[in-house]
Design an enzyme around this catalytic site. Structure first.
Site, PDB file in Angstrom:
ATOM      1  NE  ARG A 108      18.070  24.819  16.229  1.00 59.17           N
ATOM      2  CZ  ARG A 108      18.247  24.049  15.159  1.00 59.17           C
ATOM      3  NH1 ARG A 108      19.256  24.256  14.356  1.00 59.17           N
ATOM      4  NH2 ARG A 108      17.395  23.078  14.892  1.00 59.17           N
ATOM      5  N   GLY A 115      23.867  27.786  18.791  1.00 64.61           N
ATOM      6  CA  GLY A 115      22.740  28.674  18.553  1.00 64.61           C
ATOM      7  C   GLY A 115      22.426  28.916  17.086  1.00 64.61           C
ATOM      8  CG  ASP A 166      10.908  19.744  23.902  1.00 66.14           C
ATOM      9  OD1 ASP A 166      10.846  18.553  24.286  1.00 66.14           O
ATOM     10  OD2 ASP A 166      11.650  20.122  22.980  1.00 66.14           O
ATOM     11  CG  ASN A 167       9.589  19.135  19.738  1.00 66.00           C
ATOM     12  OD1 ASN A 167      10.090  20.230  19.958  1.00 66.00           O
ATOM     13  ND2 ASN A 167      10.314  18.079  19.421  1.00 66.00           N
TER      14      ASN A 167
END
Length: 480
Positions: A91, A125, A251-252
């Protein structure tokens, strides 16, 4: 309207196309500007002074694409709560890389909540106003607390509703970041087993974030050491101010060393090392005290992606990488100890310093002492909570201060520099967000203003300094 507000130079979009998808934001029906970080725009040398609120709303909603932008959504993977999965910007849409012409620094300008992408995984999204305001607020707070972080440039509402547990106000956050390259970006490439692609991404990351290493002999190893220290510094800063990220998935975790993605994040009120803020973190994986442990685990996952580049002999690469990963804990402990000594005004080193620090934390946890206020009050040598064990500790601390061989005023200055007065306390954050969702931004803006000067006591911030009367319960999730 002339769209020459940004100085875009889009290097990431020139990388192999498997790393991203070129896609424009989805238009929205009635964009309206809610927040604009004018000071950040000035700092980044973004020329928006001639743009009115309608212009800004159109830019920051994605309805108008600025000149020389190259909108992309990035592909990446990641370990989420320990489980590996393929991900991507589900998103989010990076408009481009703005170069500050004053210092030649590069920043991604990204819209979060800008519509569906190929990586949306059945999501809509979109984003809701509350979480976008939360990220804006807490990232600004961390910036002023001197913690590396992405930052919010603007928040707009879209004129549309998003469906979560109920219908919520649709919103888009414009986020600035040194880049959005993550550990998960390298994991995505490693999964493809494409050495050429890995080398391209590695070289790009070096040029963008570690240019001083370009000519070093052991480039990969020096890069890993530098990145490890950058990550340790970030976690030490989180621990200094009592911040819990809440969802330290790979992923963070950025390669720039900035805090990113503010879902179930919060700050400690009463001190407890096991505190968590994600409602799905059933095993306290991302608790306050686990953050350095998880940072080391994440670093291990990152070194795995670079094994083919460390040495041609994979067994030798594993030995080298393992040794480096195992050094993480001691490096962290050394930096954490130095930080905690500054919080307590200890200006030199004594053999029992760590014991003194751990004794205080145990007492604080036992008596549910406020993390922020306890350390700040120590700088005045006056404490609001009393107990026999604290009195014993307090006397030990005073004896230890004498070994500084300097006046207490020196310790006081160091303590006041490292211990904030005001943090974005969770119950206040929830309150101002509730009011913002009811179209009253005044409490939010007042709180935001006070968070911009977190180390100074003033008449304005006194209403924001106390712990909640009762322990608060929150329902927070990833991607909220």
């Amino acid at each position: 309207m002339e769209n020459k507000q940004f100085n875009f130079d889009n290097s990431y979009s020139k990388l192999p196309k498997t790393l991203f998808t070129k896609i424009n934001p989805e238009p929205v029906s009635q964009p309206k500007l809610v927040l604009f970080n004018k000071q950040l725009a000035i700092e980044l040398n973004i020329n928006l002074s001639n743009s009115n609120e309608i212009d800004l709303a159109n830019i920051f909603s994605g309805n108008v694409i600025p000149q020389n932008a190259c909108p992309i959504s990035q592909a990446y993977a990641g370990h989420q709560f320990g489980y590996f999965t393929i991900l991507g910007d589900g998103r989010a849409n990076t408009l481009g890389e703005h170069i500050n012409s004053k210092n030649n620094k590069r920043f991604d300008i990204q819209l979060k909540g800008s519509g569906k992408t190929p990586y949306s995984r059945n999501g809509d999204g979109r984003a809701a106003l509350g979480p976008m305001l939360r990220e804006y607020l807490i990232s600004e707070a961390l910036h002023h607390l001197r913690v590396p972080t992405t930052r919010g440039l603007a928040v707009v509402t879209t004129g549309e509703k998003v469906l979560r547990e109920s219908q919520l106000i649709g919103s888009i956050l414009t986020r600035t970041a040194s880049s959005h390259i993550r550990i998960g970006t390298f994991q995505y490439v490693a999964l493809k087993k494409d050495i050429k692609l890995l080398k391209i991404l590695f070289k790009y990351t070096i040029n963008r974030h570690f240019p001083s290493l370009i000519d070093s002999k052991n480039l990969v190893l020096n890069f890993l050491k530098s990145y490890m220290n950058k990550q340790i510094d970030l976690i030490v800063n989180w621990m200094r101010v009592g911040f819990i990220h809440g969802v330290m998935n790979t992923d963070n975790v950025t390669l720039s060393g900035e805090t990113i993605d503010y879902g179930p994040c919060a700050f400690l009120d009463q001190y407890s090392g096991n505190t968590v803020f994600s409602s799905i973190d059933y095993h306290a994986r991302y608790s306050f005290n686990n953050q350095p442990i998880i940072a080391q685990w994440n670093f291990a996952r990152f070194t795995e992606t670079l094994l083919p580049l460390i040495d041609k002999n994979i067994e030798k690469s594993i030995v080298i990488a393992t040794e480096l990963v195992e050094s993480f804990a001691q490096e962290y402990k050394t930096k954490w100890l130095s930080m905690m000594k500054l919080k307590l005004g200890l200006l030199n080193s004594e053999k029992n310093d760590e014991t003194l620090i751990l004794e205080l934390l145990n007492i604080m946890e036992k008596h549910s002492a406020d993390y922020t206020n306890t350390f700040r009050e120590l700088s005045t040598k006056k404490m609001s909570f009393k107990s026999k064990d604290f009195k014993i500790w307090f006397d030990k601390w005073n004896e230890r201060l004498k070994k500084n061989n300097k006046p207490f005023s020196n310790s006081k200055s160091v303590m006041e520099f490292n211990n904030p007065v005001i943090i974005p306390r969770n119950f206040i954050v929830e309150s101002v967000l509730d009011q913002a969702n009811n179209y009253n931004m005044e409490p939010f803006n007042d709180f935001l203003s006070n968070l911009s000067n977190p180390y100074e006591i003033s008449g304005k911030n006194k209403n924001y300094l106390s712990s909640p009367v009762t322990k608060q319960k929150y329902e927070t999730f990833c991607g909220t």
